[in-house]
Design an enzyme around this catalytic site. Sequence first.
Site, short mmCIF file in Angstrom:
data_model
loop_
_atom_site.label_atom_id
_atom_site.label_comp_id
_atom_site.label_asym_id
_atom_site.label_seq_id
_atom_site.Cartn_x
_atom_site.Cartn_y
_atom_site.Cartn_z
N ASP A 64 -47.19 -40.16 -65.73
CA ASP A 64 -47.58 -39.02 -66.57
C ASP A 64 -46.55 -37.90 -66.62
OD1 ASP A 64 -47.88 -38.26 -63.95
OD2 ASP A 64 -49.93 -37.54 -64.11
N HIS A 65 -45.64 -37.84 -65.65
CA HIS A 65 -44.69 -36.72 -65.61
C HIS A 65 -43.44 -37.00 -66.43
CE1 HIS A 65 -47.20 -35.29 -62.35
NE2 HIS A 65 -46.44 -34.24 -62.15
N ASP A 119 -49.26 -35.53 -55.16
CA ASP A 119 -49.16 -34.45 -56.12
C ASP A 119 -50.04 -33.31 -55.60
OD1 ASP A 119 -48.26 -33.99 -59.23
OD2 ASP A 119 -50.04 -32.85 -58.64
N ARG A 379 -49.16 -23.07 -63.04
CA ARG A 379 -48.01 -22.43 -62.38
C ARG A 379 -47.15 -21.71 -63.41
NH1 ARG A 379 -47.20 -27.45 -58.26
NH2 ARG A 379 -48.63 -26.59 -56.76
N SER A 534 -45.36 -27.31 -55.21
CA SER A 534 -45.61 -28.74 -55.39
C SER A 534 -45.50 -29.54 -54.09
CB SER A 534 -44.61 -29.30 -56.39
OG SER A 534 -43.43 -29.67 -55.71
N ARG A 536 -43.54 -32.18 -53.95
CA ARG A 536 -42.33 -33.02 -54.08
C ARG A 536 -41.52 -33.02 -52.78
NH1 ARG A 536 -40.12 -28.71 -58.37
NH2 ARG A 536 -42.15 -29.29 -59.17
#
Length: 643
Positions: A64-65, A119, A379, A534, A536
């Site tokens: 989706d990203h 996520d 964000r 995030s 990440r």
Amino acid sequence: MGKTLAYKILEDHLVSGELKAGEEITIKIDQTLTQDSTGTMVYLQLEAMEVDSVKTELSVAYIDHNTLQTGFENADDHEFIKSVARRHGVLFSKPGNGICHQLHLENYGKPGKTLLGSDSHTPTGGGLGMIAIGAGGLDVAVAMARGTYSLVCPKVVKVNLTGKLRPWVSAKDVILHVLKELTVKGGVGKIIEYTGEGVKSLSVTDRATITNMGAELGATTSVFPSDENTRDYLRSEGREDDYRPLAADADAVYDEELTVDLDSLTPLAAMPHSPDNVDTVSNIGPIKVDQVAIGSCTNSSYTDLMKVAAILKGRKVHPDVSLVISPGSSKIMSKMAANGALADIIDAGARVIENACGPCIGMGQSPKSGAVSLRTFNRNFKGRSGTNDADIYLVSPETAAISAIKGVLTDGMASGEELPEIGTVDFAPNDNFVVYPEGCNKCNTCVAMGPNIKPFPRNTALADRVEAKVVLHPGDNITTDDIMPSDSRLLPYRSNIPHLSEYCFEKIDNRFATRCHEAGSCAIAGGENYGQGSSREHAALAPLYLGVRFVLAKSFARIHRSNLINSGILPLVFVNPADYDTIEIGDVLVIEDAVGQVKEGEGRITVKNTTKGLEYDTVSNLSDYERDMILHGGKINLIKAEQ
Ligand code: MIC
Ligand code: SF4
């Protein structure tokens, strides 16, 4: 003593440890989710662990990203994830199906279950009464491999909702209000549990908007009870059998409490550049708007978009506004195509784009220079939109839609316009975007590795003496978007750390990577809430690749701290926060007898600043398992050593 809902679910899943705030606990993980921008690392790590098939009840890999395929890189990553997913028994959701959190809510989330996702907005599942936690990719890979996850048992905060929201005020305003009250670090080490009469007036997707943005509080997760609204939602998705009523005991004891009177809320907005910089729309006033973006995992549900369509119907988007809408899922888009609402949106002059994260992570639709952009996202960190000097305001779908028509930030309540009620609908099941893993679990030859996929960096065991040069001295609230920026230019390199690392901290200090190369062994001195945002792990892996050995900070955000430890980078907290001010870029810091201090020092570690002739008292606050990871040079090394 009565129990909170959060502790009831945790107790049901407790594998080891004591359910007491501050203690390390290990819980069973029922479900995992990954998305593509963190997923390539997750599956590279899963492969490195040589696992046969996942141990969870359900694991899903969403794409989706990185759906902008401007070169081969993203498509290769999708193919890699698809191939590993098949091999390990993971469902694969194709690009175009929608945003992971919206899709998981619709199709797989179940009250009372645990979910771990790579996520930070995984807590969206808390809207369904789940304990849903965001974590770094490696933690999710380990959860898939072992079916467990270890964390520090959080405190539980009760948010008591009273009254009922008025028209033009919605769930987004509730969470913006909570953010204003608690701030972006107010939730660290806590679960936010919503209770009270007001809960009944909120649908599951409203609740999910609120739990989704619990991530912006820094909370471990947020949770709502599972009640008749939950049953209705699951029924509308054809999954009534998954319903199970769940609530806290009436005499549950909480660590902290906050009451929010829904009746008294008015439309709110988070102003640039932080989600807790909140004021009322009427106080901010009618600022001129250049772009309005509606969607993201926070506000792209069917009801949200139907409200938008109702506001836009028969009207025209202001000539100076670019309105862009990205629906949360293929089912929502399809339903709105069938009932005519999509036509209402298009006819008003909106740009409708793919069901994906899109502009929320700077994948297209960057606003013009100096623009004001209203977004229904979660964000508004500086530069995240892809335009460094744009001012991003976070608002509800209602505020976004009416402002797109008027061309200025508009308080719908004050406008006096009627807002139509949106009825509920049933969704026909559709899994045409899902690839099931049947029949391929034992295949050893089918991993599809494109040329852009590089091995992830591995640390080495902690040295006895660690000497490092300070390469960065930023302020408070440094985000993972600051550390490892993400936009359409860089997201294609999420599986290529050597390339990505050259852009580490680029937006706040474009000499960072060069300075690291010159220094060889590096340290970062940070302020409060270092690494917020995030999940990440690239924000730890890129610094690792560049030679960062430890980070000294006033405090850390939860997921980033874990990612540092997983990578074997020592996170140290100043005992005396004022020491931070004595450090400058170029100072040489030394940890003598690092191994001994980590092993025995009750968490206390002395760091010498040999340039300034100073000594700093710091604490590592490592659990036993975290200490082992640091000593071995990261989680993968420890797992390998245990095998
Ligand atoms: C985000 O909203 O910042 C992201 C992009 O979804 C991240 C994950 C990532 O960086 O890939 C998150 O929230 O964890
Ligand atoms: Fe995607 Fe944005 Fe949600 Fe992150 S916050 S998962 S980028 S929609």
